[in-house]
Design a protein around this motif. Structure first.
Motif, PDB file in Angstrom:
ATOM      1  N   VAL A 160      51.213 -52.057  -1.334  1.00 18.42           N
ATOM      2  CA  VAL A 160      49.853 -52.530  -1.662  1.00 18.42           C
ATOM      3  C   VAL A 160      49.391 -51.942  -2.989  1.00 18.42           C
ATOM      4  CG1 VAL A 160      49.154 -52.980   0.719  1.00 18.42           C
ATOM      5  CG2 VAL A 160      48.916 -50.677  -0.221  1.00 18.42           C
ATOM      6  N   ALA A 161      50.304 -51.802  -3.937  1.00 13.95           N
ATOM      7  CA  ALA A 161      49.960 -51.173  -5.219  1.00 13.95           C
ATOM      8  C   ALA A 161      48.793 -51.854  -5.933  1.00 13.95           C
ATOM      9  CB  ALA A 161      51.189 -51.126  -6.117  1.00 13.95           C
ATOM     10  N   PRO A 162      48.743 -53.199  -6.019  1.00 16.58           N
ATOM     11  CA  PRO A 162      47.617 -53.820  -6.740  1.00 16.58           C
ATOM     12  C   PRO A 162      46.264 -53.482  -6.114  1.00 16.58           C
ATOM     13  CG  PRO A 162      49.398 -55.390  -6.427  1.00 16.58           C
ATOM     14  CD  PRO A 162      49.733 -54.215  -5.591  1.00 16.58           C
ATOM     15  N   GLY A 191      41.724 -46.936  -9.471  1.00 21.35           N
ATOM     16  CA  GLY A 191      41.676 -47.004 -10.928  1.00 21.35           C
ATOM     17  C   GLY A 191      42.927 -46.548 -11.632  1.00 21.35           C
ATOM     18  N   VAL A 192      44.103 -46.607 -10.976  1.00 18.63           N
ATOM     19  CA  VAL A 192      45.385 -46.273 -11.609  1.00 18.63           C
ATOM     20  C   VAL A 192      46.215 -47.545 -11.665  1.00 18.63           C
ATOM     21  CG1 VAL A 192      47.490 -44.892 -11.457  1.00 18.63           C
ATOM     22  CG2 VAL A 192      45.303 -43.900 -10.763  1.00 18.63           C
ATOM     23  N   GLY A 193      46.892 -47.776 -12.793  1.00 14.79           N
ATOM     24  CA  GLY A 193      47.647 -49.003 -12.988  1.00 14.79           C
ATOM     25  C   GLY A 193      48.703 -49.228 -11.922  1.00 14.79           C
ATOM     26  N   PRO A 194      48.882 -50.461 -11.446  1.00 17.50           N
ATOM     27  CA  PRO A 194      49.886 -50.748 -10.405  1.00 17.50           C
ATOM     28  C   PRO A 194      51.309 -50.430 -10.837  1.00 17.50           C
ATOM     29  CG  PRO A 194      48.966 -52.781 -11.320  1.00 17.50           C
ATOM     30  CD  PRO A 194      48.128 -51.664 -11.832  1.00 17.50           C
ATOM     31  N   PHE A 195      51.610 -50.574 -12.144  1.00 17.58           N
ATOM     32  CA  PHE A 195      52.966 -50.268 -12.603  1.00 17.58           C
ATOM     33  C   PHE A 195      53.301 -48.811 -12.334  1.00 17.58           C
ATOM     34  CE2 PHE A 195      55.663 -48.459 -15.927  1.00 17.58           C
ATOM     35  CZ  PHE A 195      56.821 -49.215 -15.756  1.00 17.58           C
ATOM     36  N   TRP A 196      52.385 -47.915 -12.688  1.00 19.45           N
ATOM     37  CA  TRP A 196      52.647 -46.484 -12.500  1.00 19.45           C
ATOM     38  C   TRP A 196      52.671 -46.115 -11.016  1.00 19.45           C
ATOM     39  CZ3 TRP A 196      54.718 -44.390 -16.444  1.00 19.45           C
ATOM     40  CH2 TRP A 196      54.371 -44.810 -17.736  1.00 19.45           C
ATOM     41  N   LEU A 197      51.834 -46.750 -10.249  1.00 20.73           N
ATOM     42  CA  LEU A 197      51.862 -46.480  -8.810  1.00 20.73           C
ATOM     43  C   LEU A 197      53.207 -46.892  -8.213  1.00 20.73           C
ATOM     44  CD1 LEU A 197      48.304 -47.649  -7.660  1.00 20.73           C
ATOM     45  CD2 LEU A 197      49.188 -45.314  -7.713  1.00 20.73           C
ATOM     46  N   LEU A 206      58.565 -45.810  -6.063  1.00 16.90           N
ATOM     47  CA  LEU A 206      60.000 -46.095  -6.060  1.00 16.90           C
ATOM     48  C   LEU A 206      60.831 -44.844  -6.290  1.00 16.90           C
ATOM     49  CD1 LEU A 206      60.123 -49.486  -8.008  1.00 16.90           C
ATOM     50  CD2 LEU A 206      60.801 -49.092  -5.622  1.00 16.90           C
ATOM     51  N   ALA A 207      60.347 -43.937  -7.148  1.00 15.53           N
ATOM     52  CA  ALA A 207      61.071 -42.685  -7.392  1.00 15.53           C
ATOM     53  C   ALA A 207      61.145 -41.854  -6.114  1.00 15.53           C
ATOM     54  CB  ALA A 207      60.384 -41.900  -8.512  1.00 15.53           C
TER      55      ALA A 207
END
Length: 865
Positions: free
Chosen positions: A166-168, A175-181, A186-187
């Protein structure tokens, strides 16, 4: 031009490290207070537009169906928590009745979740409970490690999976970008997958000689499911208490798991304030803060307070005679009784916080109107002010309750009874009075558990307890600011005494609390440190020797050396002999004397060490003393095994002792003659013994050891019988004997032989000693300890055992570990473990180092053998 040595210019690494090591407990406590203060400030600013009346309205508006669902999910969460311990016991290969494990785990989590700091942690609860179920200290340590690691890794993986899904939505909320989340999630998932893959089928990893067995796929999968279910259930407790919102449950789960993890890492008791600040920051865009705050308060009550109350009720129920007589309940009742001081101490801490918070919270108008028509204002004001101080009294007393002090029991009972009355006088607080009534009943039912006659006022609070009290006082201050944020402060507030004026009443209560808490902190932190004890006088040594003669432990004769301090129990029927090096106060062996004094004597020693600014440690103690050490907050680490020969059945006949029989017969053919020199005759041979001893020390290029061994001091050697071996009329070997009047056990201390002694002389000497003592009526012979022997070799063994096992296997260059065990094994003895008990892992390493210095006579003795 002159140059200074680097050490002269370096304020450096070494001193900074030393400073951190010396004051780490105080630094940690200060950090906890600072983190909580920052989180409390963040909550205050986040709730700038929220009013107390709105929060109360949100609380009152919560439907009963939501509360029932919250209780249901709490029950599911705690049921899953029990399976952490069930899986841990299966992982280490031990079995116990499910009822006993369930009660132990439930109470551990009820206490650990509520207070969450060292002195009352779930780990300490487990040690007390599982030692009752006959688990060894190493096995209990592995259970605690399994539970802690599985929760931490499971929480990390659940948080990553939910965030990835549910990153988006999470991005929009926090307030943190979905890409970084997604990248971070994934890491974490990749790392967990790698660990899972590597550990399939219970694979082991090697790190510089250390072996680590990862849980197999079945165990890891099952434990992950337990953790995921636990976190999902606990998150649902809060989710069902929230108002209707567009935040989906998966999004909420991701934020909740993150808040829990940060709360745990903060080390703030129960994550108080930290968890709330993260939840408010994460959900402020989606839920009105007044409703969120109301839900968070209810969540704390349902998930933290309710299980603790249930644990106290379970403890009380199992105390009733009708139930205690039933076999199925008896074992559970024994565990509950063993844990009752920790439960009651936690309950006292909770009630103290409740009384403090209620002192800054306004009384409902209806209750004030009722009181105004019934009681004079001064009585209500006094009840309100005194109730807050009684809360502080319960906070302070909770530490004494954890230590089973009878004085703490009386003070807690008086405070609770007075607070019970004040609850009606200040606000008709029925719920508050009900909890205090339950606490009073718990105290009365468990009065026998508080049997330590130690002074409550000499028990200074440590940094952890002071930090917990500071967190509660700061929380009360923030609550006061939040409730009366619209009230303009003036000096006149302090002097306003009216039924309708609540802010002045809260201010005065908080001032009294601050003054009282400051006085407690100053007393605890700045009181004079007790001086280190002087070496024991000869009269104390003589008293100790009288006790030694009447008990069964032969090693207790080491007190005759006079190089150790002696601490007697209050009755004088038992004592502890100990040495001090650095900050370590190291007791040698078990307490000696009357067993009924052991529990109190252990506490007495631990408290004396703390009062003197040191760490208490028990060196080479038997399993029978471990429960007393656990009650005093010490952990056990295995040192090795002691070898004991059963003299009643000792015979040289048969194949089992054929090697010893051959050595004995060869010694007799070589002209060796054994004799026992009685104590009164030792002065006649002391010069010969001295010559053999000096030659032995010179030949081995070593010096006398002390503390756990005797040295060749003429008065010490002449205080006990000596077994000698002669050849051609000259003494070529000897051993000093340590005996007691009970004839239950005998052992040797100094063992020396001359260079001209034939091979096998020591075998001849030992066999002769054993046969002589057997014929004299002695029942057992203590061959002494084999250091690092018997350490767990399993892949899942604790780190301490694995280090000890590695030293045993590969440390022959520095010490003859295997040779010593091999010599003792020739007598086919019974092996029994011996432990070091100390506060924590770091303390164990430092205490063991200090014990080495005591034995070797300091650094020079260690380096020079």
């Amino acid at each position: 031009m002159t140059s200074e040595s680097p050490s002269a210019n370096e304020p450096s690494g070494g001193s900074a490290r030393q400073f951190l090591l010396t004051y780490r407990v105080y630094i940690t406590a200060a950090s906890v207070i600072l983190v909580f203060g920052l989180m409390a400030l963040a909550i205050y600013h986040l709730s700038a537009e929220v009013r107390y009346a709105d929060v109360i309205a949100a609380l009152e508006g919560t439907p009963w169906s939501a509360l029932a669902l919250a209780v249901f999910f709490t029950a599911l969460s705690f049921a899953s928590l029990i399976f952490y311990d069930v899986n841990a016991l299966e992982y280490i290969g031990r079995k116990a009745s499910f009822a006993s494990v369930a009660v132990s785990a439930f109470m551990a989590y009820a206490v650990g979740n509520t207070v969450g700091f060292g002195p009352l942690s779930g780990g300490a609860i487990r040690f007390r409970a599982y030692s009752r179920l006959w688990l060894t200290p190493g096995e209990i340590a592995r259970v605690i490690a399994f539970v802690t690691l599985s929760f931490g890794l499971g929480l990390l993986l659940v948080s990553a999976l939910s965030t990835l899904a549910v990153a988006p939505q999470v991005s929009h909320t926090i307030g943190v970008g979905p890409f970084w989340l997604r990248a971070g999630a994934l890491a974490v998932i990749a790392l967990m997958a790698a660990v899972f893959f590597i550990g399939r089928n219970g694979r082991t990893l090697q790190f510089n000689g250390f072996t680590l067995r990862l849980p197999d796929s079945r165990t890891a999968s099952r434990q992950f499911l337990v953790t995921a279910f636990d976190i999902a259930a606990s998150a649902s407790v809060l989710y069902v208490l929230l108002p209707q919102t567009h935040v989906s449950w998966p999004v909420f789960l991701a934020i909740y798991a993150t808040a829990v993890a940060i709360g745990v890492l903060s080390h703030v008791p129960a994550g108080l304030g930290v968890f709330e600040a993260i939840m408010m920051a994460g959900l402020s865009n989606a839920i009105s803060l007044d409703q969120l705050l109301g839900s968070l308060v209810l969540y704390r009550l349902v998930y933290y307070v309710l299980p603790l109350l249930l644990a106290v009720v379970v403890m009380l129920v199992t105390e009733t005679r009708q139930l205690a007589a039933r076999p199925g309940v008896a074992e559970v009742g024994q565990i509950a009784a063993r844990l009752s001081p920790a439960l009651i101490s936690t309950f006292a801490l909770l009630l103290g916080a409740m009384l403090i918070f209620s002192s800054v919270v306004p009384t409902p108008d209806a209750d004030l109107d009722f009181l105004e028509g019934l009681l004079p204002l001064p009585l209500v004001e006094a009840a309100h002010f005194l109730s807050s101080l009684l809360g502080l009294g319960l906070l302070v007393t909770s530490r004494g309750l954890a230590q089973r002090l009878d004085g703490a029991w009386w003070v807690a009972l008086l405070c609770a009874c007075a607070a019970f009355v004040m609850a009606f006088l200040k606000a008709i607080a029925v719920f508050e009075a009900g909890l205090l009534g339950l606490f009073i009943v718990a105290l009365v039912f468990n009065v026998r558990s508080f049997d330590r006659h130690a002074s409550l006022f000499r028990q200074a609070l440590g940094p952890s307890w002071l930090a917990a009290i500071a967190v509660i006082i700061v929380a009360a201050f923030v609550i006061l600011l939040f409730i009366y944020r619209d009230t303009e402060y003036t000096h006149q507030l302090w002097w306003q005494f009216e039924f309708s004026e609540e802010a002045p009443r809260g201010l005065r209560a908080l001032l009294g609390l601050s003054i009282g808490a400051s006085a407690v902190a100053i007393f605890s932190l700045l009181r004079p440190v007790a001086r280190r004890p002087q070496p024991s006088e000869m009269v104390d040594i003589v008293r100790a020797i009288d006790v030694v003669r009447q008990q069964d432990v032969a090693d207790a004769n080491l007190v005759r050396m006079g190089d150790k301090h002696v601490m007697f129990s209050h009755s004088g029927s038992a004592f502890i002999m100990y040495g001090i090096h650095g900050r370590s106060w190291i007791a040698l062996g078990d307490p000696i004397g009357a067993k009924e004094d052991f529990a109190e004597l252990v506490w007495q020693f631990v408290e004396a060490a703390r009062a003197g600014g040191g760490r208490a440690a028990f060196y080479q103690i038997s399993p029978s003393v471990l429960s007393y050490c656990a009650d005093a907050g010490l952990r056990a680490f295995k040192l090795g095994e002691i070898a004991t020969v059963d003299l009643v059945h000792f015979e040289l006949k048969g194949s089992k002792l054929a090697g010893l029989r051959q050595s004995y017969n060869r010694g007799a053919r070589d002209g060796l003659v054994f004799s026992l020199v009685d104590t009164f005759e030792v002065p006649t041979v002391i010069d010969e013994l001295q010559a053999v001893s000096d030659a032995w020390l010179a030949h081995h290029n070593t010096r006398e050891k002390r503390f756990s061994l005797g040295a060749f001091d003429r008065s010490y050697v002449m205080s006990q019988p000596v077994a000698v071996v002669r050849k051609d009329g000259d003494i070529v070997a000897f051993a000093t004997l340590m005996l007691t009047d009970t004839m239950a056990e005998a052992t040797v201390d100094l063992m020396r032989f001359a260079a001209q002694a034939p091979n096998g002389t020591m075998d001849f000497l030992f066999v002769s000693i054993l046969e002589h003592l057997r014929d004299a009526g002695y029942r057992s012979f203590n061959l002494g300890m084999a250091p690092l022997s018997g350490m767990a070799r399993r892949d899942a063994a604790p780190v301490w055992d694995r280090v000890g096992g590695a030293l045993f296997e590969h440390g022959e260059r520095y010490y003859n570990f295997k040779g010593l065990r091999a010599f003792k094994s020739k007598f086919h003895p019974r092996w029994e473990p011996r432990y070091l008990a100390v506060s924590n892992g770091t303390g164990a390493a430092l205490a063991l180092m200090d014990a080495t210095f005591l034995i070797s006579g300091g650094v020079k003795g260690v380096l020079g053998k």
